[in-house]
Scaffold this motif. Structure first.
Motif, PDB file in Angstrom:
ATOM      1  N   LYS A  25       0.829  -1.198   0.000  1.00  0.00           N
ATOM      2  CA  LYS A  25       0.000   0.000   0.000  1.00  0.00           C
ATOM      3  C   LYS A  25       0.868   1.254   0.000  1.00  0.00           C
ATOM      4  CE  LYS A  25      -3.917  -2.301   0.492  1.00  0.00           C
ATOM      5  NZ  LYS A  25      -5.002  -2.308  -0.511  1.00  0.00           N
ATOM      6  N   VAL A  26       0.315   2.340  -0.514  1.00  0.00           N
ATOM      7  CA  VAL A  26       1.008   3.625  -0.590  1.00  0.00           C
ATOM      8  C   VAL A  26       0.174   4.687   0.112  1.00  0.00           C
ATOM      9  CG1 VAL A  26       1.812   5.457  -2.142  1.00  0.00           C
ATOM     10  CG2 VAL A  26       2.207   3.058  -2.735  1.00  0.00           C
ATOM     11  N   ILE A  27       0.814   5.498   0.935  1.00  0.00           N
ATOM     12  CA  ILE A  27       0.123   6.617   1.588  1.00  0.00           C
ATOM     13  C   ILE A  27       0.373   7.881   0.772  1.00  0.00           C
ATOM     14  CG2 ILE A  27      -0.069   8.024   3.671  1.00  0.00           C
ATOM     15  CD1 ILE A  27       0.990   5.644   5.256  1.00  0.00           C
ATOM     16  N   ALA A  28      -0.716   8.513   0.340  1.00  0.00           N
ATOM     17  CA  ALA A  28      -0.635   9.764  -0.404  1.00  0.00           C
ATOM     18  C   ALA A  28      -1.225  10.877   0.461  1.00  0.00           C
ATOM     19  CB  ALA A  28      -1.401   9.656  -1.723  1.00  0.00           C
ATOM     20  N   ARG A  40      -3.213  22.851   4.247  1.00  0.00           N
ATOM     21  CA  ARG A  40      -3.974  21.791   4.911  1.00  0.00           C
ATOM     22  C   ARG A  40      -3.627  20.476   4.213  1.00  0.00           C
ATOM     23  NH1 ARG A  40      -8.384  23.883   8.559  1.00  0.00           N
ATOM     24  NH2 ARG A  40      -8.200  26.150   8.297  1.00  0.00           N
ATOM     25  N   SER A  41      -3.880  19.363   4.891  1.00  0.00           N
ATOM     26  CA  SER A  41      -3.590  18.084   4.243  1.00  0.00           C
ATOM     27  C   SER A  41      -4.403  16.964   4.876  1.00  0.00           C
ATOM     28  CB  SER A  41      -2.093  17.751   4.353  1.00  0.00           C
ATOM     29  OG  SER A  41      -1.712  17.530   5.701  1.00  0.00           O
ATOM     30  N   LYS A  42      -4.605  15.916   4.109  1.00  0.00           N
ATOM     31  CA  LYS A  42      -5.243  14.698   4.590  1.00  0.00           C
ATOM     32  C   LYS A  42      -4.672  13.527   3.794  1.00  0.00           C
ATOM     33  CE  LYS A  42      -9.617  14.179   3.385  1.00  0.00           C
ATOM     34  NZ  LYS A  42     -11.042  14.381   3.054  1.00  0.00           N
ATOM     35  N   CYS A  43      -4.734  12.331   4.379  1.00  0.00           N
ATOM     36  CA  CYS A  43      -4.050  11.184   3.790  1.00  0.00           C
ATOM     37  C   CYS A  43      -5.019  10.165   3.200  1.00  0.00           C
ATOM     38  CB  CYS A  43      -3.170  10.502   4.833  1.00  0.00           C
ATOM     39  SG  CYS A  43      -1.834  11.550   5.432  1.00  0.00           S
ATOM     40  N   LYS A  44      -4.565   9.543   2.124  1.00  0.00           N
ATOM     41  CA  LYS A  44      -5.365   8.561   1.404  1.00  0.00           C
ATOM     42  C   LYS A  44      -4.497   7.334   1.109  1.00  0.00           C
ATOM     43  CE  LYS A  44      -8.374   8.388  -2.692  1.00  0.00           C
ATOM     44  NZ  LYS A  44      -9.628   8.518  -1.945  1.00  0.00           N
ATOM     45  N   THR A  45      -5.062   6.142   1.277  1.00  0.00           N
ATOM     46  CA  THR A  45      -4.338   4.916   0.971  1.00  0.00           C
ATOM     47  C   THR A  45      -4.580   4.516  -0.480  1.00  0.00           C
ATOM     48  OG1 THR A  45      -4.585   4.153   3.253  1.00  0.00           O
ATOM     49  CG2 THR A  45      -4.012   2.500   1.604  1.00  0.00           C
ATOM     50  N   LEU A  46      -3.491   4.269  -1.203  1.00  0.00           N
ATOM     51  CA  LEU A  46      -3.560   3.817  -2.587  1.00  0.00           C
ATOM     52  C   LEU A  46      -3.127   2.357  -2.654  1.00  0.00           C
ATOM     53  CD1 LEU A  46      -1.786   6.868  -4.318  1.00  0.00           C
ATOM     54  CD2 LEU A  46      -4.241   6.581  -3.866  1.00  0.00           C
ATOM     55  N   ASP A  47      -3.691   1.622  -3.601  1.00  0.00           N
ATOM     56  CA  ASP A  47      -3.363   0.195  -3.737  1.00  0.00           C
ATOM     57  C   ASP A  47      -2.013  -0.043  -4.389  1.00  0.00           C
ATOM     58  OD1 ASP A  47      -5.706  -0.681  -2.533  1.00  0.00           O
ATOM     59  OD2 ASP A  47      -6.831  -0.608  -4.410  1.00  0.00           O
ATOM     60  N   GLY A  91       9.928   5.452   1.514  1.00  0.00           N
ATOM     61  CA  GLY A  91       9.372   4.416   0.648  1.00  0.00           C
ATOM     62  C   GLY A  91       8.695   4.984  -0.582  1.00  0.00           C
ATOM     63  N   ASP A  92       7.595   4.349  -0.968  1.00  0.00           N
ATOM     64  CA  ASP A  92       6.834   4.803  -2.137  1.00  0.00           C
ATOM     65  C   ASP A  92       5.785   5.856  -1.789  1.00  0.00           C
ATOM     66  OD1 ASP A  92       8.213   3.109  -3.834  1.00  0.00           O
ATOM     67  OD2 ASP A  92       6.777   1.466  -3.601  1.00  0.00           O
ATOM     68  N   ASN A  93       5.725   6.259  -0.547  1.00  0.00           N
ATOM     69  CA  ASN A  93       4.727   7.231  -0.110  1.00  0.00           C
ATOM     70  C   ASN A  93       4.995   8.603  -0.729  1.00  0.00           C
ATOM     71  OD1 ASN A  93       3.425   5.332   1.742  1.00  0.00           O
ATOM     72  ND2 ASN A  93       5.332   5.510   2.914  1.00  0.00           N
ATOM     73  N   ILE A  94       3.928   9.360  -0.940  1.00  0.00           N
ATOM     74  CA  ILE A  94       4.048  10.608  -1.701  1.00  0.00           C
ATOM     75  C   ILE A  94       3.272  11.755  -1.056  1.00  0.00           C
ATOM     76  CG2 ILE A  94       4.481   9.523  -3.945  1.00  0.00           C
ATOM     77  CD1 ILE A  94       1.478   9.829  -4.551  1.00  0.00           C
ATOM     78  N   LEU A  95       3.692  12.964  -1.415  1.00  0.00           N
ATOM     79  CA  LEU A  95       2.951  14.186  -1.125  1.00  0.00           C
ATOM     80  C   LEU A  95       2.315  14.650  -2.431  1.00  0.00           C
ATOM     81  CD1 LEU A  95       5.670  16.058   0.967  1.00  0.00           C
ATOM     82  CD2 LEU A  95       3.836  14.574   1.820  1.00  0.00           C
ATOM     83  N   VAL A  96       1.079  15.100  -2.359  1.00  0.00           N
ATOM     84  CA  VAL A  96       0.333  15.462  -3.566  1.00  0.00           C
ATOM     85  C   VAL A  96      -0.173  16.890  -3.459  1.00  0.00           C
ATOM     86  CG1 VAL A  96      -1.594  14.866  -5.080  1.00  0.00           C
ATOM     87  CG2 VAL A  96      -0.407  13.064  -3.802  1.00  0.00           C
TER      88      VAL A  96
END
Length: 384
Positions: A25-28, A40-47, A91-96
């Motif tokens: 899983k990846v946290i965006a 502001r920010s909020k997090c979303k789980t990507l497959d 890791g593969d986690n990202i800021l968007v």
């Protein structure tokens, strides 16, 4: 700083969880700009890891809680426009970075990127580079400049600019951590230094092409607040945080077009000065809140009401570097923007003045239609 402060993150204890596997899983973390020019920010789980920003889904948030929408129509949509490696989760986690839109498909009134992007696209043949110098001030948890005596003032300005050593530099841990976080996140950060007022620092982003500069500077601001959060330090972008004989904080904005970088490009720079002088009042409307207190003609600033330009003159509205004049080509530095100015507004306004307006974009009108909202509680501190 005491470790039991409610403002300081317990990063050591967090590490045991940060190292846990995410099993593909990846946290965006989706970032946007609110009504008070804060992030502001909020997090979303990507497959899976996205290969480009086009792979990222739109999302939404409650705009009534950020003063960006009424309660009766509160959904504001987040449209991803840029993504960056996450220096906190690794890791593969990202800021968007995202733009904000309403349910009718129109930009939210605080979406200043929209107009700037239209201007950048329309005038892209000029290959305009921007480099912005972000000044900021660190505050302790009570709102007093970090490192200053609790019941008084430090020694007068002089030893602090690019200073080294105890009593001259305050908060260097935050600066170093932020620098490395920006490099990891592919922010084009080009340097950093301590500023004239103690507790005040600067970092530079750019040169970057077109709209990329605004995206990167906003994410760098997000990173700065997040890093400072770990240390229990507040960051203020107020252009004159302390009244009196103390320097203010600006967002000096460097600009260079393809024509300015060619041999004889100094003529294009001189021509730009004429255009900037003609629209001085319009520029000041988008160059930050509270800028009048900073631009007094003192402390390396020009007058708020009068446009001036000169070679190697840090007391002018716009400065042309001595080397640029000698080579006959290069860039210019607009010293008017305040530290709290929106980089989308600054760069968009520069493009509008240099090359003309485009359909669907009006930087001044868009800014005037969106009144800034003060969402941060101000804690009054008795200052000696």
């Amino acid at each position: 700083m005491s470790s039991d402060s409610v403002y300081v993150s317990n990063a050591y204890q967090l590490q045991q969880f940060a190292k846990l596997p995410q099993k593909g899983k990846v946290i965006a973390e989706y970032i946007w700009i609110d009504s008070s020019s804060g992030t502001r920010s909020k997090c979303k789980t990507l497959d899976e890891k996205p290969s480009s920003v086009k792979d990222l889904p739109e999302w939404n948030f409650d705009g009534s809680s950020t003063d960006q929408a009424p309660g009766g129509n509160s959904d504001v949509y987040l449209r991803p426009v840029a993504m960056f490696p996450d220096p906190f989760r690794l890791g593969d986690n990202i800021l968007v970075m995202c733009e904000t839109y309403m349910s009718d498909g129109k930009p939210n009134k605080y979406n200043f990127r929209h107009d700037a992007a239209l201007l950048m696209e329309k005038h892209k043949e000029h290959e305009t580079w921007f480099g912005l110098e972000q000044e900021y001030t660190m505050l302790d948890e009570m709102g007093w400049p970090f490192g200053w005596p609790k019941n008084g003032f430090p020694a007068p300005q002089g030893p602090y600019y690019c200073g080294n050593g105890t009593g001259k530099a305050f908060g260097r841990d935050v600066v170093e951590a932020h620098y490395k976080a920006c490099l990891y996140a592919d922010i084009n950060i080009s340097g950093t230094n301590a500023e004239v007022m103690p507790g005040q620092w600067e970092y530079q982003v750019g040169p970057s092409l077109g709209i990329d500069l605004g995206d990167q500077l906003w994410v760098s601001r997000f990173l700065l607040h997040r890093v400072a959060e770990l240390y229990g330090i507040k960051i203020t972008l107020a252009p004159k945080p302390i009244p009196g004989d103390w320097n203010g904080a600006g967002l000096h904005s460097n600009c260079s077009t393809k024509e300015m970088r060619e041999d004889g490009g100094i003529k294009a720079i001189y021509k730009a000065m004429e255009k900037f002088e003609a629209r001085h009042k319009e520029h000041m409307k988008v160059y930050g809140e509270g800028n009048e207190a900073r631009m007094t003609g003192k402390h390396e600033t020009a007058s708020y009401d009068k446009f001036t330009w000169g070679v190697a003159n840090r007391g002018a509205s716009v400065r042309i570097n001595r080397e640029v004049e000698e080579k006959g080509k290069g860039y210019f530095e607009d010293r008017r923007p305040a530290s709290n100015a929106d980089p989308y507004q600054i760069t968009g306004m520069m493009m509008e003045t240099l090359f003309g307006k485009v359909e669907g974009a009006d930087m001044v009108a868009t800014v005037e239609a969106a009144e800034a909202v003060q969402s941060e509680m101000v804690v009054e501190v008795s200052k000696p």
